[in-house]
Write a protein that holds these residues in place. Structure first.
Motif, mmCIF file in Angstrom:
data_model
loop_
_atom_site.group_PDB
_atom_site.id
_atom_site.type_symbol
_atom_site.label_atom_id
_atom_site.label_comp_id
_atom_site.label_asym_id
_atom_site.label_seq_id
_atom_site.Cartn_x
_atom_site.Cartn_y
_atom_site.Cartn_z
ATOM 1 N N ILE A 123 0.901 -1.265 0.132
ATOM 2 C CA ILE A 123 -0.100 -0.026 0.050
ATOM 3 C C ILE A 123 0.667 1.100 -0.161
ATOM 4 O O ILE A 123 0.747 2.297 -0.641
ATOM 5 N N THR A 181 -0.180 -6.233 -4.211
ATOM 6 C CA THR A 181 -0.837 -5.043 -3.503
ATOM 7 C C THR A 181 -0.438 -3.819 -4.284
ATOM 8 O O THR A 181 -1.542 -3.148 -4.354
ATOM 9 N N LEU A 185 -3.300 -1.902 -6.508
ATOM 10 C CA LEU A 185 -3.775 -0.414 -6.115
ATOM 11 C C LEU A 185 -3.382 0.642 -7.190
ATOM 12 O O LEU A 185 -4.342 1.622 -7.590
ATOM 13 N N ILE A 212 -8.824 -0.483 -2.117
ATOM 14 C CA ILE A 212 -8.838 -1.964 -1.699
ATOM 15 C C ILE A 212 -9.774 -2.749 -2.258
ATOM 16 O O ILE A 212 -9.602 -3.826 -2.799
ATOM 17 N N LEU A 216 -9.088 -5.989 -4.698
ATOM 18 C CA LEU A 216 -9.042 -7.101 -3.981
ATOM 19 C C LEU A 216 -8.620 -8.375 -4.566
ATOM 20 O O LEU A 216 -7.841 -9.187 -4.348
ATOM 21 N N ILE A 219 -4.806 -8.410 -4.772
ATOM 22 C CA ILE A 219 -4.394 -8.558 -3.383
ATOM 23 C C ILE A 219 -4.463 -10.001 -3.032
ATOM 24 O O ILE A 219 -3.631 -10.685 -2.468
#
Length: 293
Positions: A123, A181, A185, A212, A216, A219
């Protein structure tokens, strides 16, 4: 350049660049000045791993199987639930149940540590280009370093046993969650982000309620890859006394016995397939729906 000249040149550079000596000095410095901190970290990691192991090893096998069947049915349907039942029953029949539960505890512990560090770093990297630029070579180094090498400093810092195996597996697997991740993003639709800004979202609200959920699937792909990379370290981790399914494989190699090695290897494969098929379904097709709601 002749062969002798090349050899002399390499030897001279080796003498001028004592990389190995520097690494050894660095590890000794860390042990001397941060020994108590390492003991605390090692104690916490060991407590978590032994708690998982105690629960999984002492729980009735039928209960564990039932939980996995329910997960398999929920995520992939009755055919995969039947496969889970057959696979776990096979592991019990060949006498590998306890080692499989120890391995599952190791995978859960290392994966939680990897994701707890990797997702926040991902992140941070997605929101800050400088951090992303600094993390990229570190992640490249962590991913390309042979897995076996991680055990050497881990054993030097924490001794033999479960802790160095867990931490080595964690470092080996963490880049997957960081990269996926950050990538997820960064690929979030700009219109969604602009809509979030237009509705007055703060930076935290934008991250938690728009970015997020939309990222998803990516991630969760990172979570899946992290678990698989941790599982790939199981056999190697047995070299430092991690136990689990790596132990019968190591015994088979040491005594040139195909049986224990084959039973341990098959159990690793079946566990890997079950974990992979279940975890890969989380996040599929749900990110967009949640982001749009």
């Amino acid at each position: 350049m002749s062969e002798d000249a090349l050899r002399q040149l390499l030897e001279r550079h080796h003498e001028n660049l004592p990389v190995g000596d520097g690494a050894e000095t660095g590890v000794k410095y860390v042990i001397e000045h941060f020994g108590k901190v390492l003991d605390v970290i090692g104690g916490k990691v060991l407590s978590m791993a032994t708690a998982f192991e105690s629960v999984l090893v002492n729980a009735p096998s039928w209960l564990i199987i039932l939980i996995f069947i329910a997960l398999g049915y929920w995520r992939r349907g009755w055919r995969f639930a039947l496969f889970v039942l057959a696979s776990l029953s096979f592991i019990i029949v060949i006498g590998m149940w306890e080692d499989t539960m120890k391995t599952l505890a190791l995978v859960l512990s290392s994966s939680i540590l990897s994701l707890a560090c990797g997702i926040p770093l991902g992140i941070w990297a997605a929101r800050n280009k400088t951090v992303e630029a600094l993390l990229r070579p570190v992640m490249d180094f962590m991913q390309t370093m042979p897995a076996f090498v991680y055990l050497i400093p881990a054993v030097s810092l924490f001794g033999l046993g479960l802790v160095p195996a867990l931490l080595a597996a964690m470092i080996f697997a963490m880049p997957a969650s960081v990269r996926m991740t950050s990538l997820g993003l960064r690929q979030v639709n700009k219109e969604l982000v602009e809509a979030g800004h237009a509705f007055g979202c703060t930076s935290t609200q934008l991250l938690l309620k728009v970015q997020i959920p939309a990222a998803l699937p990516s991630i969760m792909a990172g979570v899946n890859q992290t678990i698989m990379l941790v599982l790939s370290m199981i056999i190697i981790a047995s070299f430092v006394g991690a136990g689990g399914l790596g132990e019968p494989v190591m015994r088979g190699m040491a005594n040139v016995q195909i049986g224990p090695g084959a039973e341990g290897g098959l159990s690793v494969v079946l566990l890997a397939v079950i974990l992979d098929r279940i975890t890969e379904t989380f996040g599929n097709g749900r990110g967009k729906q949640q982001a749009m709601s």
